[in-house]
Design an enzyme around this catalytic site. Structure first.
Site, PDB file in Angstrom:
ATOM      1  N   ARG A 135       0.821  -1.225   0.000  1.00  0.00           N
ATOM      2  CA  ARG A 135       0.000   0.000   0.000  1.00  0.00           C
ATOM      3  C   ARG A 135       0.852   1.270   0.000  1.00  0.00           C
ATOM      4  NH1 ARG A 135      -5.544  -0.188   1.279  1.00  0.00           N
ATOM      5  NH2 ARG A 135      -6.381  -2.127   0.526  1.00  0.00           N
ATOM      6  N   ARG A 155      -2.775   7.120   0.809  1.00  0.00           N
ATOM      7  CA  ARG A 155      -3.226   8.347   1.480  1.00  0.00           C
ATOM      8  C   ARG A 155      -2.221   9.012   2.413  1.00  0.00           C
ATOM      9  NH1 ARG A 155      -8.568   5.351   3.198  1.00  0.00           N
ATOM     10  NH2 ARG A 155      -6.938   3.778   3.242  1.00  0.00           N
ATOM     11  N   ARG A 210      -5.712  12.178  -6.336  1.00  0.00           N
ATOM     12  CA  ARG A 210      -7.035  11.566  -6.151  1.00  0.00           C
ATOM     13  C   ARG A 210      -8.128  12.632  -6.252  1.00  0.00           C
ATOM     14  NH1 ARG A 210      -9.372   8.674  -0.828  1.00  0.00           N
ATOM     15  NH2 ARG A 210      -9.771  10.851  -0.379  1.00  0.00           N
ATOM     16  N   ASP A 212      -6.747  -1.722  -7.866  1.00  0.00           N
ATOM     17  CA  ASP A 212      -7.317  -2.384  -6.698  1.00  0.00           C
ATOM     18  C   ASP A 212      -7.666  -3.807  -7.084  1.00  0.00           C
ATOM     19  OD1 ASP A 212      -8.324  -1.497  -3.863  1.00  0.00           O
ATOM     20  OD2 ASP A 212      -9.714  -2.992  -4.619  1.00  0.00           O
ATOM     21  N   TYR A 258     -15.478 -10.640  -0.908  1.00  0.00           N
ATOM     22  CA  TYR A 258     -16.206  -9.409  -1.258  1.00  0.00           C
ATOM     23  C   TYR A 258     -17.380  -9.704  -2.187  1.00  0.00           C
ATOM     24  CZ  TYR A 258     -12.414  -6.708   0.800  1.00  0.00           C
ATOM     25  OH  TYR A 258     -11.513  -6.168   1.673  1.00  0.00           O
TER      26      TYR A 258
HETATM   27  O1  CP3 Z   1       0.316   0.891  -3.223  1.00  0.00           O
HETATM   28  C1  CP3 Z   1      -0.240  -0.194  -3.442  1.00  0.00           C
HETATM   29  O2  CP3 Z   1      -0.128  -1.187  -2.692  1.00  0.00           O
HETATM   30  C2  CP3 Z   1      -0.999  -0.354  -4.744  1.00  0.00           C
HETATM   31  C3  CP3 Z   1      -2.356  -0.130  -4.676  1.00  0.00           C
HETATM   32  C4  CP3 Z   1      -3.348  -1.065  -3.992  1.00  0.00           C
HETATM   33  C5  CP3 Z   1      -4.592  -0.586  -3.537  1.00  0.00           C
HETATM   34  N1  CP3 Z   1      -5.340  -1.648  -3.143  1.00  0.00           N
HETATM   35  C6  CP3 Z   1      -5.001   0.824  -3.555  1.00  0.00           C
HETATM   36  C7  CP3 Z   1      -6.079   1.260  -2.661  1.00  0.00           C
HETATM   37  C8  CP3 Z   1      -3.327  -2.442  -3.769  1.00  0.00           C
HETATM   38  C9  CP3 Z   1      -2.209  -3.433  -4.004  1.00  0.00           C
HETATM   39  C10 CP3 Z   1      -4.603  -2.798  -3.233  1.00  0.00           C
HETATM   40  C11 CP3 Z   1      -5.005  -4.172  -2.926  1.00  0.00           C
HETATM   41  C12 CP3 Z   1      -6.204  -4.408  -2.117  1.00  0.00           C
HETATM   42  N2  CP3 Z   1      -7.420  -3.790  -2.189  1.00  0.00           N
HETATM   43  C13 CP3 Z   1      -6.301  -5.431  -1.152  1.00  0.00           C
HETATM   44  C14 CP3 Z   1      -5.215  -6.418  -0.831  1.00  0.00           C
HETATM   45  C15 CP3 Z   1      -4.085  -5.764  -0.143  1.00  0.00           C
HETATM   46  C16 CP3 Z   1      -4.271  -5.566   1.312  1.00  0.00           C
HETATM   47  O3  CP3 Z   1      -4.058  -4.430   1.764  1.00  0.00           O
HETATM   48  O4  CP3 Z   1      -4.541  -6.550   2.009  1.00  0.00           O
HETATM   49  C17 CP3 Z   1      -7.589  -5.380  -0.603  1.00  0.00           C
HETATM   50  C18 CP3 Z   1      -8.156  -6.268   0.470  1.00  0.00           C
HETATM   51  C19 CP3 Z   1      -8.286  -4.353  -1.283  1.00  0.00           C
HETATM   52  C20 CP3 Z   1      -9.704  -3.936  -1.102  1.00  0.00           C
HETATM   53  C21 CP3 Z   1      -9.821  -2.536  -0.655  1.00  0.00           C
HETATM   54  N3  CP3 Z   1      -9.521  -1.438  -1.417  1.00  0.00           N
HETATM   55  C22 CP3 Z   1     -10.257  -2.086   0.604  1.00  0.00           C
HETATM   56  C23 CP3 Z   1     -10.670  -2.975   1.752  1.00  0.00           C
HETATM   57  C24 CP3 Z   1     -10.207  -0.691   0.572  1.00  0.00           C
HETATM   58  C25 CP3 Z   1     -10.686   0.262   1.636  1.00  0.00           C
HETATM   59  C26 CP3 Z   1      -9.806   0.231   2.810  1.00  0.00           C
HETATM   60  C27 CP3 Z   1      -8.918   1.411   2.826  1.00  0.00           C
HETATM   61  O5  CP3 Z   1      -7.697   1.239   3.018  1.00  0.00           O
HETATM   62  O6  CP3 Z   1      -9.461   2.506   2.660  1.00  0.00           O
HETATM   63  C28 CP3 Z   1      -9.698  -0.303  -0.676  1.00  0.00           C
HETATM   64  C29 CP3 Z   1      -9.432   1.073  -1.134  1.00  0.00           C
HETATM   65  C30 CP3 Z   1      -8.041   1.390  -1.586  1.00  0.00           C
HETATM   66  N4  CP3 Z   1      -7.269   0.616  -2.401  1.00  0.00           N
HETATM   67  C31 CP3 Z   1      -7.331   2.590  -1.293  1.00  0.00           C
HETATM   68  C32 CP3 Z   1      -6.103   2.509  -1.980  1.00  0.00           C
HETATM   69  C33 CP3 Z   1      -5.025   3.554  -2.036  1.00  0.00           C
HETATM   70  C34 CP3 Z   1      -7.852   3.736  -0.482  1.00  0.00           C
HETATM   71  C35 CP3 Z   1      -8.797   4.473  -1.347  1.00  0.00           C
HETATM   72  C36 CP3 Z   1      -8.699   5.951  -1.151  1.00  0.00           C
HETATM   73  O7  CP3 Z   1      -7.850   6.598  -1.806  1.00  0.00           O
HETATM   74  O8  CP3 Z   1      -9.518   6.441  -0.384  1.00  0.00           O
END
Ligand code: CP3
Length: 344
Positions: free
Chosen positions: A23, A27, A36, A73, A151
Site C-alpha cells: 500500500r 493516502r 485523487r 485495486d 467481497y
Molecule cells: O500501493 C499499493 O499497494 C498499490 C495499490 C493497492 C490498492 N489496493 C489501492 C487502494 C493495492 C495493491 C490494493 C489491494 C487491495 N485492495 C487489497 C489487498 C491488499 C491488502 O491491503 O490486504 C484489498 C483487500 C483491497 C480492497 C480494498 N480497497 C479495501 C478494503 C479498501 C478500503 C480500505 C482502505 O484502506 O481505505 C480499498 C481502497 C483502496 N485501495 C485505497 C487505496 C489507495 C484507499 C482508497 C482511497 O484513496 O480512499
C-alpha cells in the site's frame, strides 16, 4: 540492466536487500491526495492510466523504494466480471449485488472475456514502464480467488465472514464454482499484465486467516498455486510472490511453484525462516504500526537483518502502510533497510 528487486526474488546475491511497502501508493502521501482529488474519486483514479501511473511512481521518487507496485485495486476484477462496485467514502468497497446463488454466478462474465475488459490496467502498466527507472521493478498484482470471493459473496468487508463461511460449510460446491471462475479470470488477467510489462507478480490473500487451517488449502491455497503453475509454465522469468496474511499454522504445509513467500507481521520471521527459508525467498515483515516511531522502526529493521543476514530476503511491512503515518518515517524505514543490509 538487471533489477536488484528481481534478482532478490530469485534468491541471487544483491548489493543490499531491496525494500518496498504494501500500500505504498496511498493516502499517507499528500501528493497522492492531490491526484485523487483531481480524479474525483478512487475508482476514477484506477480507471485513468495517466493519473494511476503518476501515483504508482510517487513512492519511488518520494520514499525511495526499490520497486513500484501498479496502482489499482483487487476489486476491479469482479467489477469487470459484471458486479456493481462502489467505494463509499469512509466505508470502503461495496458490491450492491452480492452472489447468493448459482444463477447470480452464471450471470457474471468469465475467463479471457472479463480479463480483456481491464484495458485501463494494461494501459497504465505500459505508461509506467516508459517512465520507471530501468533498475527498478514494477510489481503487478491480483487478489487471491478466496479474498476476492469474500467481497463478491458478502458484498463488502466483513468481520465474521458469516455469509461466505455458511456457503463453505453448507454449499461448498457453489463456493468452489465461484473460486474456479475467479481463478480462470485471474490467470488471463495476470498473463495480460505480464504481456503489458510487469516484472513481478504478487498474489494478495489478505483474508486468508478467516479460513480454519485444515480447510485453507482446499478453499484458497490450491487456487493460488494453480494460478502460479499456469504463469510459471509460460513465464518462468517472472517471479511470483504469495502473500497469505495470518496463516502461521499453514507454514508447515506450504507448497507450490513460486519464488517469494510474503510473511505477515503476526508470524515471527525466525519461525518463517526455519519453516520456509530454504525453499522460498522471504518478504517482510515489520508490523506497519512501528512506522509511528523511528526508534521502533530501526530496532525492527536491525532485528530482521540479524535473522535474515541479507540472504534470500526482501524487506517489507507485514501488511499495508496506514494513512496517518508521517512520510518522514516511511523514508526512515527505507533508508534503514538499505543501511543495515549494504554490503561494502
Ligand atoms: O500501493 C499499493 O499497494 C498499490 C495499490 C493497492 C490498492 N489496493 C489501492 C487502494 C493495492 C495493491 C490494493 C489491494 C487491495 N485492495 C487489497 C489487498 C491488499 C491488502 O491491503 O490486504 C484489498 C483487500 C483491497 C480492497 C480494498 N480497497 C479495501 C478494503 C479498501 C478500503 C480500505 C482502505 O484502506 O481505505 C480499498 C481502497 C483502496 N485501495 C485505497 C487505496 C489507495 C484507499 C482508497 C482511497 O484513496 O480512499
Amino acid at each position: 540492466m538487471s533489477k536488484i528487486f528481481v534478482d532478490a526474488c530469485f534468491g541471487k546475491e544483491t548489493p543490499y536487500t531491496p525494500v518496498w511497502m504494501m500500500r505504498q501508493a496511498g493516502r499517507y502521501l499528500p501528493e497522492y491526495m492531490k491526484v485523487r482529488a483531481e480524479a474525483g474519486n478512487f475508482l476514477n483514479l484506477c480507471h485513468n492510466p495517466k493519473l494511476a501511473c503518476e501515483v504508482t511512481l510517487q513512492p519511488v521518487d518520494i520514499v525511495g523504494v526499490d520497486a513500484a507496485i501498479l496502482f489499482s485495486d483487487i476489486l476491479v476484477i469482479p467489477d469487470e466480471m459484471g458486479m456493481d462496485l462502489e467505494f463509499v467514502a469512509g466505508e470502503g468497497p461495496k458490491f450492491n449485488d452480492p452472489i447468493k446463488d448459482e444463477a447470480d454466478l452464471d450471470r457474471l462474465i468469465g475467463g479471457e472475456e472479463a480479463a480483456s475488459k481491464l484495458t485501463y490496467v494494461y494501459d497504465t502498466i505500459k505508461l509506467i514502464k516508459e517512465q520507471l527507472a530501468e533498475d527498478k521493478a514494477l510489481i503487478g498484482f491480483t487478489g487471491a480467488p478466496w479474498t476476492l470471493a469474500t467481497y463478491m459473496i458478502e458484498g463488502e468487508g466483513t468481520k465474521t465472514y458469516n455469509i461466505c463461511k455458511k456457503m463453505m460449510y453448507s454449499n461448498p460446491a457453489l463456493l468452489h464454482k465461484i473460486l474456479a471462475k475467479v481463478t480462470e479470470v485471474v490467470k488471463f488477467y495476470m498473463e495480460k499484465q505480464i504481456e503489458a510489462g510487469i516484472d513481478v507478480v504478487q498474489i494478495f490473500d489478505s483474508w486468508a486467516a478467516a479460513i480454519e487451517p485444515s480447510k485453507y488449502d482446499e478453499f484458497s491455497w490450491k487456487y493460488m498455486v494453480e494460478i502460479a503453475d499456469y504463469l510459471k509454465s509460460k513465464y518462468p522469468h517472472i517471479p511470483i510472490i504469495m502473500f497469505p496474511k495470518g496463516v502461521p499454522a499453514f507454514l508447515d504445509k506450504v507448497y507450490g511453484n513460486f519464488d517469494v513467500f510474503g510473511v505477515d507481521w503476526s508470524t515471527p520471521m525466525a519461525f518463517a525462516k526455519e519453516k520456509l527459508g530454504e525453499k522460498y525467498v522471504l518478504q517482510g515483515n515489520m508490523e506497519p504500526c512501528r512506522l509511528y516511531s523511528q526508534e521502533e522502526t530501526t530496532k525492527c529493521v536491525e532485528a530482521l537483518q540479524g535473522i535474515m543476514q541479507g540472504k534470500r530476503h526482501i524487506f517489507n511491512l507485514g501488511h499495508g502502510i496506514l494513512p496517518d503515518v508521517p512520510v518522514e518515517n516511511a523514508k526512515h524505514f527505507i533508508n534503514e533497510c538499505h543501511r543495515v543490509s549494504k554490503k561494502s
